[in-house]
Design an enzyme around this catalytic site. Structure first.
Site, PDB file in Angstrom:
ATOM      1  CG  ASP A 225       3.470   1.954  11.856  1.00  0.00           C
ATOM      2  OD1 ASP A 225       2.699   2.496  11.030  1.00  0.00           O
ATOM      3  OD2 ASP A 225       3.313   2.027  13.076  1.00  0.00           O
ATOM      4  CD  GLU A 226      -1.202   0.273   6.762  1.00  0.00           C
ATOM      5  OE1 GLU A 226      -2.246  -0.205   6.377  1.00  0.00           O
ATOM      6  OE2 GLU A 226      -1.101   1.435   7.195  1.00  0.00           O
TER       7      GLU A 226
ATOM      8  CD1 TRP B  33      -8.319  -4.268   0.700  1.00  0.00           C
ATOM      9  CD2 TRP B  33     -10.158  -3.253  -0.046  1.00  0.00           C
ATOM     10  NE1 TRP B  33      -8.172  -2.919   0.919  1.00  0.00           N
ATOM     11  CE2 TRP B  33      -9.286  -2.269   0.475  1.00  0.00           C
ATOM     12  CE3 TRP B  33     -11.368  -2.834  -0.576  1.00  0.00           C
ATOM     13  CZ2 TRP B  33      -9.596  -0.906   0.474  1.00  0.00           C
ATOM     14  CZ3 TRP B  33     -11.687  -1.484  -0.576  1.00  0.00           C
ATOM     15  CH2 TRP B  33     -10.809  -0.537  -0.059  1.00  0.00           C
TER      16      TRP B  33
ATOM     17  CG  ASP C   5      -4.207  -0.424  -1.398  1.00  0.00           C
ATOM     18  OD1 ASP C   5      -5.085  -1.049  -0.781  1.00  0.00           O
ATOM     19  OD2 ASP C   5      -3.691   0.608  -0.963  1.00  0.00           O
TER      20      ASP C   5
ATOM     21  CG  HIS D 190      -1.405   4.883  -0.372  1.00  0.00           C
ATOM     22  ND1 HIS D 190      -0.631   4.652   0.732  1.00  0.00           N
ATOM     23  CD2 HIS D 190      -2.523   4.130  -0.215  1.00  0.00           C
ATOM     24  CE1 HIS D 190      -1.278   3.798   1.523  1.00  0.00           C
ATOM     25  NE2 HIS D 190      -2.418   3.451   0.952  1.00  0.00           N
TER      26      HIS D 190
ATOM     27  CD  GLU E  73      -3.378   6.340   3.036  1.00  0.00           C
ATOM     28  OE1 GLU E  73      -2.435   6.915   3.609  1.00  0.00           O
ATOM     29  OE2 GLU E  73      -3.909   5.299   3.477  1.00  0.00           O
TER      30      GLU E  73
ATOM     31  CG  ASP F 164      -0.189  -0.124   2.533  1.00  0.00           C
ATOM     32  OD1 ASP F 164       0.921  -0.689   2.539  1.00  0.00           O
ATOM     33  OD2 ASP F 164      -0.710   0.332   3.562  1.00  0.00           O
TER      34      ASP F 164
HETATM   35  C1  BGC Z   1      -3.982   1.028   3.661  1.00  0.00           C
HETATM   36  C2  BGC Z   1      -4.853   1.052   2.446  1.00  0.00           C
HETATM   37  C3  BGC Z   1      -5.733  -0.132   2.586  1.00  0.00           C
HETATM   38  C4  BGC Z   1      -6.646   0.217   3.704  1.00  0.00           C
HETATM   39  C5  BGC Z   1      -7.767  -0.710   3.921  1.00  0.00           C
HETATM   40  C6  BGC Z   1      -4.856   1.299   4.836  1.00  0.00           C
HETATM   41  O1  BGC Z   1      -4.166   1.324   6.004  1.00  0.00           O
HETATM   42  O2  BGC Z   1      -2.896   1.865   3.573  1.00  0.00           O
HETATM   43  O3  BGC Z   1      -4.305   1.384   1.289  1.00  0.00           O
HETATM   44  O4  BGC Z   1      -6.331  -0.630   1.467  1.00  0.00           O
HETATM   45  O5  BGC Z   1      -5.920   0.426   4.898  1.00  0.00           O
HETATM   46  O6  BGC Z   1      -8.447  -0.367   4.976  1.00  0.00           O
END
Ligand code: BGC
Length: 907
Positions: free
Chosen positions: A468-469, A539, A476, A770, A749, A463
């Site tokens: 921290d992801e 998703w 996405d 993003h 984003e 994403d």
């Molecule tokens: C991500 C997104 C993701 C979304 C879904 C976010 O934290 O960065 O791109 O699809 O959460 O809830």
């Protein structure tokens, strides 16, 4: 003359470490038009001995892509491929040789053991370790190949030299189901006599802290290395070298390295010549100790023949800034994912601390709040020697680097901006798509979309690359897939990742929100994931939409076969949880981050029942089609019928009797139109209503992840080309070009990541890299350039070229490198002679010419249908034979260059 221009092996220019016999494609070239291959001959031989192992003989066939063949190949061996073709008129010369190297062809052939310099007590450590072994090559070497991988991340060296260009290997997969290994030809690295094999290991995604819960040891508690090398001597003897308990291990200078937080490296702890042959075997220093063998199933080892992460572009420092708060900051001019590298010769014990970040705040100060807990910090302790350093087992998402500490003072760093560089790291894929038009802001948008891809296709589709992801959010990847497939050859990239989508599905067929799935089965107490970790509309539909998109763009049925069970399971999951054909399930993201959300909410205003059921219908329709393509006629009939029922239910539920949609949101109208869910008699009024909803917002979109990708399509497919262009070209907030005008170099984003007054959207979710909204790229290629695929002859075997030139651009040009070769389209409005004059004229007259010159180049062995804009009249079609179908002229053409001039309607 007809000739084979290029051969692709598993879709790559060079494939090293294939799983058995790779598929072969070739690109043909000819100075004649309308060239169609009549027959081919494919030969594969061992590269060293020249021994033929496969000869197809002349095959009467027009197929030139994804040719599959069978032969019994030897593991870790180099092969040469040659192709010859003929068409009606002539026979090509035999092609140049293209090479591939096989990986390890069956799991039983693995003799190596995973070895670790760590012990289970190291489970809280994210340190680096070394493993090594000195080997003796007794005779003159003819060839040598090595296959390597790790639990964690590794860098492998022979005699002090890093093998291959891969970084962050072995990448990120659902390690217990698939663990990629890499193969290298290492003949040149070895020498007769003593050789040192050494690897440095780090925690990586395997063991380091990852995910929302910041858990460590997601896959295991010990890093480990695996190597299997074959040395073939000139004498004909063969020797196998493997990792086993005879190797040695010790700690490396990497004290800490993790994806989110960065790296700490103490150069004083470097061991000189650790990966170089020892003069005397006993010379080994006392730090080295025995390694432990770690049990790990070899069946999960998966060959990765290409598309591996590499250092791709280098950026010099664009500017050194001193912020109002007095920080020294390096600006690299591009938001990217990768490393900062520096040179230094500071005294032992001096420290360098650098923090990577994406953006400055409204006052021009360092802004790191959107990184959340990710430290993105590099700490380096000098050893007094002249060094060039970049981190090893981590990557950062950044445009800026704050010099927190530098020998002699942070401001001193500013004086030597030449000693810093940034490197973009991403999966090595060929750029296949280009786009250029007369609007510079749109060209910058195209650049930003491409860099959104580069920054987030780091072995898996993430994403974002900074906070921290950095996980494989399926939504996405789904909405951006078509754009990504155009921009770069993502075939191998997505094929690998989709294998994990299938592998990580729940037993019921649910598709995780993120893949590799590190969130399911964990105790979530946050507001979001505590509601569910899989199966959200848009998703989870990645399971169907991505393989279908790849089939359309790349044209290989194999991806549909591979993913068939996964797709079917997903459709059945929805079916099993639907009530009277309305589907909804636990946590739904809906039209995520849409601007029609309630204040402070991430969830757009379009109801979940509607988005879920729309996607249920869309994926089921695609699946029925896929079943038909693969000859599963029962499934085709069953799911086509199901699709019809869902559509009926959708129409009954979400349209009133007067044909008004129950949800008056832009997104509801967009997906109903694009997914063909609108009752035919209401199509026109639904499209019109969409334009009204747009007008109500002053021509601005308020859509999120679900509505945005198809907005322009929903307009242009329904007669609102002008409105689609206007939407694309909006420059004020919220819009694509608003970001561009705010100086973005990637896609944000949030529409309001940075607000017009310079303040930021909430730091808890505000990525400036993003790719999701970059999905509009698809419209640039498919509508502005008009490069459309034909699902009956996918992979652009037959292309449909139908640009919609609108009023806003004077020209647009671009190309797509298909598996058959380059399909190029360009059009210009004819005002002046040259492009320059044309633009000047355009600006002066502020009007547009009604004459369009359209040029199309169609690759050999493919054909195209050129369809002019509705109502256009042909001025000069040269050799093209246009016929009128409804109010549109169209012409069929084969390979070669074609030009048509036409007059647009009403201009
Ligand atoms: C991500 C997104 C993701 C979304 C879904 C976010 O934290 O960065 O791109 O699809 O959460 O809830």
């Amino acid at each position: 003359m007809l000739r084979v221009k290029e051969i692709r092996i598993d879709g790559l220019k060079q494939a090293t470490g294939t799983a058995g016999c790779p598929h072969i494609s070739w690109i043909l070239e000819s100075d004649r038009r309308n060239v169609v291959q009549k027959a081919y001959r494919l030969e594969v031989a061992e590269a060293v001995s020249g021994k033929c192992c496969y000869d197809s003989g002349w095959v009467e066939s027009a197929e030139s892509a994804y040719i599959r063949w069978e032969a019994s190949l030897i593991s870790q061996t180099k092969y040469a491929v040659q192709v010859q073709v003929r068409d009606e008129a002539e026979e090509s010369p035999v092609s140049e040789k293209a090479y591939f190297v096989t990986g390890i062809c069956s799991a039983q052939e693995w003799k190596a053991a995973f070895i670790s310099a760590e012990t289970p007590e190291d489970k809280e450590n994210s340190k680096g370790t070394y493993v090594r072994k000195q080997i003796h090559a007794e005779e003159e070497i003819e060839s040598a190949y090595v296959s390597t991988t790790a639990l964690g991340m590794y860098r492998f060296y022979i005699n002090g030299r890093k093998v291959g260009e891969d970084e962050l290997a072995p990448g990120w997969t659902s390690y217990h189901k698939h663990l990629c290994y890499q193969t290298y030809e290492v003949t040149e690295y070895l020498r007769q006599g003593e050789n040192m094999l050494g690897a440095m290991l780090g925690a990586g995604w395997y063991k380091g802290k990852m995910g929302f819960l910041h858990l460590r040891n997601n896959y295991g508690e010990q890093t480990a290395f695996l190597l299997q090398m074959v040395i073939r001597y000139k004498s004909g003897r063969e020797e196998l070298i493997v990792t086993d308990e005879s190797w040695q291990g010790c700690d490396a200078p990497v004290l800490f390295s993790e994806i989110y937080d960065g790296e700490i490296y103490d150069a004083r702890r470097e061991i000189d010549g650790w990966n170089e042959p020892l003069v005397m075997a006993e010379e080994a220093c006392e730090d080295w100790h025995e390694v432990q063998c770690v049990t790990y199933a070899k069946e999960v080892l998966t060959a990765q023949a290409g598309c591996r992460v590499k250092k791709m572009e280098e950026f010099p420092v664009k500017e050194v800034l001193i912020t109002p708060q007095g920080d020294t900051v390096l600006d690299f001019g591009q938001n990217l994912t990768g490393w900062v590298e520096f040179e230094t010769e500071a005294e032992a014990g001096e420290e360098i601390v650098l923090q990577c970040f994406e953006t400055l705040d409204a006052d021009g100060n360092v802004y790191t709040a959107n990184l959340r807990t990710a430290r993105q910090t590099i700490r380096y302790i000098c050893n007094g020697k002249k060094v060039v350093y970049h981190p090893h087992f981590t990557f950062q998402g950044f445009q800026y680097v704050k010099i927190v500490r530098w020998p002699g003072g942070a401001d001193k760093a500013a004086l030597s901006k030449g000693s810093f560089r940034a490197y973009a790291l991403y999966s090595d894929m060929e750029q296949t798509g280009t786009f250029l038009c007369s609007n510079e802001l749109v060209n910058q948008l195209q650049h930003n979309i491409l860099w959104g891809l580069k920054g987030n296709f780091v072995d898996i589709p993430t994403d974002c690359p900074q906070r921290d992801e950095r996980v494989g959010w399926t939504g996405d990847a789904q909405i951006f897939c078509r754009t990504a497939c155009y921009l770069m050859n993502t075939d191998m990239f997505f094929t690998k990742w989709l294998a994990d989508v299938a592998a990580d599905q729940t037993s019921e067929g649910g598709v995780p929100h993120v893949v590799p799935d590190i969130i399911s089965g964990k105790e979530h107490n946050d507001w979001l994931l505590s509601q569910g970790t899989h199966s959200a509309a848009a998703w989870a539909d990645v399971a169907v939409i991505n393989p279908w998109t790849m089939y359309l763009v790349y044209g290989d049925k194999e991806i549909l076969k591979k993913q068939y069970e996964s797709m079917k399971k997903w459709i059945l999951f929805m079916k099993n949880h639907a009530v009277d054909n309305i589907w909804n399930y636990k946590l739904q993201f809906g039209d995520w981050v849409a601007l029609d959300a309630e204040e402070g909410s991430y969830f757009g205003a379009t109801p979940n029942d509607l988005t879920c059921t729309a996607y249920y219908a869309y994926s089921t329709g695609l699946f029925a089609k896929i079943a038909g393509i693969l000859g599963h006629t029962e499934d085709e009939a069953e799911f086509a019928a199901l699709h019809e029922q869902i559509v009926k239910k959708f129409q009954k539920t979400f349209f009133t009797e007067a044909g008004t949609m129950t949800a008056q949101t832009q997104t509801a109208h967009i997906i109903a139109l694009y997914f063909k869910l609108v009752p035919e008699q209401y199509r026109e009024q639904t499209a019109k209503r969409l334009t009204e909803l747009l007008a109500e917002r002053g021509g601005h979109l308020v859509t999120g992840f679900v509505g945005t990708p198809y907005f322009c399509h929903a307009l242009s497919q329904n007669g609102y080309v002008k409105e689609a262009y206007e939407l694309l070209l909006k420059e004020d907030f919220p819009s694509w070009l608003y970001q561009v005008k705010m100086g973005a170099t990637t896609v944000w984003e949030h529409w309001d990541g940075k607000k017009p007054d310079g303040t930021m959207w909430s730091p808890d979710m505000n990525s400036f890299n993003h790719y999701a909204y970059g999905a509009v790229g698809d419209w640039l290629y498919r509508v502005v350039l008009g490069i459309e695929a034909d699902e009956k002859e996918p992979g652009y075997r037959h292309a449909i070229v139908k640009p919609q030139t609108g009023d806003a651009f004077t020209y647009a040009k671009g190309a797509f490198q298909s598996v058959y070769g380059e399909l190029a389209v360009s059009w210009e409005k004819q005002v002046g002679q040259t492009e320059q004059a044309m633009r000047a004229e355009w600006e002066k007259q502020e009007r547009q010419s009604d004459i369009v010159k359209l040029q199309v180049r169609v690759p050999v062995n493919t054909h195209a249908t050129i369809i002019l804009e509705p109502g256009a009249e042909v001025v000069n079609g040269k050799e093209l034979l246009f016929t009128r179908v409804n109010d549109q002229y169209q012409a069929e053409c084969g390979s070669g260059e074609w030009v048509v001039k036409y007059r647009k309607k009403n201009s």
